[in-house]
Motif scaffolding. Structure first.
Motif, PDB file in Angstrom:
ATOM      1  N   ASN A 111      -7.762 -18.762 -18.926  1.00  0.00           N
ATOM      2  CA  ASN A 111      -7.118 -19.272 -17.721  1.00  0.00           C
ATOM      3  C   ASN A 111      -7.959 -20.374 -17.085  1.00  0.00           C
ATOM      4  OD1 ASN A 111      -5.582 -19.755 -15.504  1.00  0.00           O
ATOM      5  ND2 ASN A 111      -5.918 -17.788 -14.551  1.00  0.00           N
ATOM      6  N   VAL A 112      -9.175 -20.061 -16.745  1.00  0.00           N
ATOM      7  CA  VAL A 112     -10.029 -21.033 -16.062  1.00  0.00           C
ATOM      8  C   VAL A 112     -11.267 -21.320 -16.905  1.00  0.00           C
ATOM      9  CG1 VAL A 112     -11.275 -21.591 -13.949  1.00  0.00           C
ATOM     10  CG2 VAL A 112      -9.280 -20.076 -13.848  1.00  0.00           C
ATOM     11  N   MET A 113     -11.601 -22.579 -16.991  1.00  0.00           N
ATOM     12  CA  MET A 113     -12.852 -22.983 -17.645  1.00  0.00           C
ATOM     13  C   MET A 113     -13.619 -23.848 -16.666  1.00  0.00           C
ATOM     14  SD  MET A 113     -11.701 -23.694 -21.580  1.00  0.00           S
ATOM     15  CE  MET A 113     -13.341 -23.325 -22.204  1.00  0.00           C
ATOM     16  N   GLY A 114     -14.909 -23.663 -16.650  1.00  0.00           N
ATOM     17  CA  GLY A 114     -15.704 -24.403 -15.680  1.00  0.00           C
ATOM     18  C   GLY A 114     -17.068 -24.776 -16.203  1.00  0.00           C
ATOM     19  N   TRP A 115     -17.691 -25.659 -15.466  1.00  0.00           N
ATOM     20  CA  TRP A 115     -19.070 -26.073 -15.741  1.00  0.00           C
ATOM     21  C   TRP A 115     -19.912 -25.790 -14.509  1.00  0.00           C
ATOM     22  CZ3 TRP A 115     -20.914 -27.502 -20.389  1.00  0.00           C
ATOM     23  CH2 TRP A 115     -20.007 -27.930 -21.353  1.00  0.00           C
ATOM     24  N   TYR A 116     -21.041 -25.172 -14.735  1.00  0.00           N
ATOM     25  CA  TYR A 116     -22.046 -24.943 -13.701  1.00  0.00           C
ATOM     26  C   TYR A 116     -23.330 -25.614 -14.153  1.00  0.00           C
ATOM     27  CZ  TYR A 116     -19.424 -21.533 -10.957  1.00  0.00           C
ATOM     28  OH  TYR A 116     -18.504 -20.925 -10.136  1.00  0.00           O
TER      29      TYR A 116
ATOM     30  N   VAL B  62     -11.398 -26.171 -14.245  1.00  0.00           N
ATOM     31  CA  VAL B  62     -10.015 -26.562 -14.521  1.00  0.00           C
ATOM     32  C   VAL B  62      -9.235 -25.341 -14.971  1.00  0.00           C
ATOM     33  CG1 VAL B  62     -10.652 -27.269 -16.884  1.00  0.00           C
ATOM     34  CG2 VAL B  62      -8.527 -28.118 -15.852  1.00  0.00           C
ATOM     35  N   ALA B  63      -8.048 -25.187 -14.415  1.00  0.00           N
ATOM     36  CA  ALA B  63      -7.188 -24.072 -14.771  1.00  0.00           C
ATOM     37  C   ALA B  63      -6.268 -24.459 -15.924  1.00  0.00           C
ATOM     38  CB  ALA B  63      -6.363 -23.641 -13.565  1.00  0.00           C
ATOM     39  N   SER B  64      -5.673 -23.476 -16.555  1.00  0.00           N
ATOM     40  CA  SER B  64      -4.809 -23.755 -17.703  1.00  0.00           C
ATOM     41  C   SER B  64      -3.601 -24.588 -17.317  1.00  0.00           C
ATOM     42  CB  SER B  64      -4.349 -22.438 -18.344  1.00  0.00           C
ATOM     43  OG  SER B  64      -3.681 -21.627 -17.389  1.00  0.00           O
ATOM     44  N   ALA B  65      -3.153 -24.454 -16.081  1.00  0.00           N
ATOM     45  CA  ALA B  65      -1.997 -25.237 -15.627  1.00  0.00           C
ATOM     46  C   ALA B  65      -2.374 -26.654 -15.234  1.00  0.00           C
ATOM     47  CB  ALA B  65      -1.323 -24.530 -14.454  1.00  0.00           C
ATOM     48  N   GLY B  66      -3.687 -26.925 -15.151  1.00  0.00           N
ATOM     49  CA  GLY B  66      -4.119 -28.296 -14.893  1.00  0.00           C
ATOM     50  C   GLY B  66      -4.818 -28.537 -13.575  1.00  0.00           C
ATOM     51  N   SER B  67      -4.780 -27.604 -12.644  1.00  0.00           N
ATOM     52  CA  SER B  67      -5.466 -27.841 -11.377  1.00  0.00           C
ATOM     53  C   SER B  67      -6.966 -27.908 -11.603  1.00  0.00           C
ATOM     54  CB  SER B  67      -5.135 -26.737 -10.374  1.00  0.00           C
ATOM     55  OG  SER B  67      -5.532 -25.473 -10.867  1.00  0.00           O
ATOM     56  N   LYS B  68      -7.626 -28.737 -10.816  1.00  0.00           N
ATOM     57  CA  LYS B  68      -9.056 -28.981 -10.988  1.00  0.00           C
ATOM     58  C   LYS B  68      -9.802 -28.852  -9.662  1.00  0.00           C
ATOM     59  CE  LYS B  68      -8.114 -32.169 -14.775  1.00  0.00           C
ATOM     60  NZ  LYS B  68      -8.286 -33.554 -15.315  1.00  0.00           N
TER      61      LYS B  68
ATOM     62  N   ASN C 235      -6.176 -26.877 -24.452  1.00  0.00           N
ATOM     63  CA  ASN C 235      -5.857 -25.454 -24.515  1.00  0.00           C
ATOM     64  C   ASN C 235      -5.706 -24.953 -25.946  1.00  0.00           C
ATOM     65  OD1 ASN C 235      -5.882 -25.108 -21.718  1.00  0.00           O
ATOM     66  ND2 ASN C 235      -3.729 -25.705 -21.530  1.00  0.00           N
ATOM     67  N   ALA C 236      -5.148 -25.789 -26.791  1.00  0.00           N
ATOM     68  CA  ALA C 236      -4.960 -25.372 -28.188  1.00  0.00           C
ATOM     69  C   ALA C 236      -6.299 -25.146 -28.880  1.00  0.00           C
ATOM     70  CB  ALA C 236      -4.148 -26.417 -28.936  1.00  0.00           C
ATOM     71  N   LYS C 237      -7.271 -25.933 -28.511  1.00  0.00           N
ATOM     72  CA  LYS C 237      -8.596 -25.807 -29.117  1.00  0.00           C
ATOM     73  C   LYS C 237      -9.516 -24.906 -28.298  1.00  0.00           C
ATOM     74  CE  LYS C 237      -8.611 -30.366 -31.324  1.00  0.00           C
ATOM     75  NZ  LYS C 237      -9.311 -31.677 -31.424  1.00  0.00           N
ATOM     76  N   LYS C 238      -9.050 -24.427 -27.148  1.00  0.00           N
ATOM     77  CA  LYS C 238      -9.868 -23.607 -26.258  1.00  0.00           C
ATOM     78  C   LYS C 238     -11.194 -24.300 -25.988  1.00  0.00           C
ATOM     79  CE  LYS C 238      -7.761 -19.275 -27.795  1.00  0.00           C
ATOM     80  NZ  LYS C 238      -7.965 -17.996 -28.521  1.00  0.00           N
ATOM     81  N   THR C 239     -11.103 -25.544 -25.648  1.00  0.00           N
ATOM     82  CA  THR C 239     -12.291 -26.365 -25.431  1.00  0.00           C
ATOM     83  C   THR C 239     -12.178 -27.072 -24.086  1.00  0.00           C
ATOM     84  OG1 THR C 239     -12.595 -26.707 -27.804  1.00  0.00           O
ATOM     85  CG2 THR C 239     -13.677 -28.265 -26.325  1.00  0.00           C
ATOM     86  N   VAL C 240     -13.304 -27.134 -23.384  1.00  0.00           N
ATOM     87  CA  VAL C 240     -13.364 -27.851 -22.118  1.00  0.00           C
ATOM     88  C   VAL C 240     -14.393 -28.969 -22.244  1.00  0.00           C
ATOM     89  CG1 VAL C 240     -15.100 -26.289 -21.115  1.00  0.00           C
ATOM     90  CG2 VAL C 240     -13.589 -27.620 -19.613  1.00  0.00           C
ATOM     91  N   TYR C 241     -14.119 -30.074 -21.585  1.00  0.00           N
ATOM     92  CA  TYR C 241     -14.990 -31.247 -21.636  1.00  0.00           C
ATOM     93  C   TYR C 241     -15.418 -31.629 -20.221  1.00  0.00           C
ATOM     94  CZ  TYR C 241     -12.552 -31.521 -26.116  1.00  0.00           C
ATOM     95  OH  TYR C 241     -11.998 -31.223 -27.334  1.00  0.00           O
TER      96      TYR C 241
END
Length: 125
Positions: A31-36, A50-56, A72-78
């Motif tokens: 659902n949510v991916m983040g950077w700390y 960033v959430a899966s629906a696109g909110s940041k 989302n398909a790659k389960k990767t965040v940049y």
């Protein structure tokens, strides 16, 4: 579930870096991916999420300089970081949460379920 971050390194002040974090393992969706980030002697702090629906959500210190995105398909965040400053020097950690949240704006680090080991970003002056 494992999070593998990459893309850290040494860059001069004003330069750019792109961090990546891939999620692997037995997990259906994120659902949510983040950077700390955590600098020496300081607490871990949110950089962006960033959430899966696109909110940041961005920390004030990176607004206008960084962009978070996900595949989302790659389960990767940049995390694209531009105009880097020496004070951006830190270990950057990616984090993920599989379950839904009402809003990512008020999420704390404790609400993330999975964490990567971190990648070091060093910005020289």
């Amino acid at each position: 579930v494992q999070l593998q971050a990459s893309g850290g390194g040494v860059v001069q002040s004003g330069g750019s870096l792109r961090l990546s974090c891939a999620v692997s393992g037995s997990i259906f969706s994120i659902n949510v991916m983040g950077w700390y980030r955590q600098a020496p002697g300081k607490q871990r702090e949110l950089v962006a999420a960033v959430a899966s629906a696109g909110s940041k959500n961005y920390a004030d210190f990176v607004k206008g300089r960084s962009t978070i995105s996900r595949d989302n398909a790659k389960k990767t965040v940049y995390l694209q970081m531009n105009s880097l400053r020496p004070e951006d020097t830190a270990v950057y950690y990616c984090a993920a949460r599989a379950t839904r949240v009402i809003t990512i704006a008020r999420m704390t680090s404790r609400e993330y379920e999975y964490w990567g080991l971190g990648t070091l970003v060093t910005v020289s002056s």
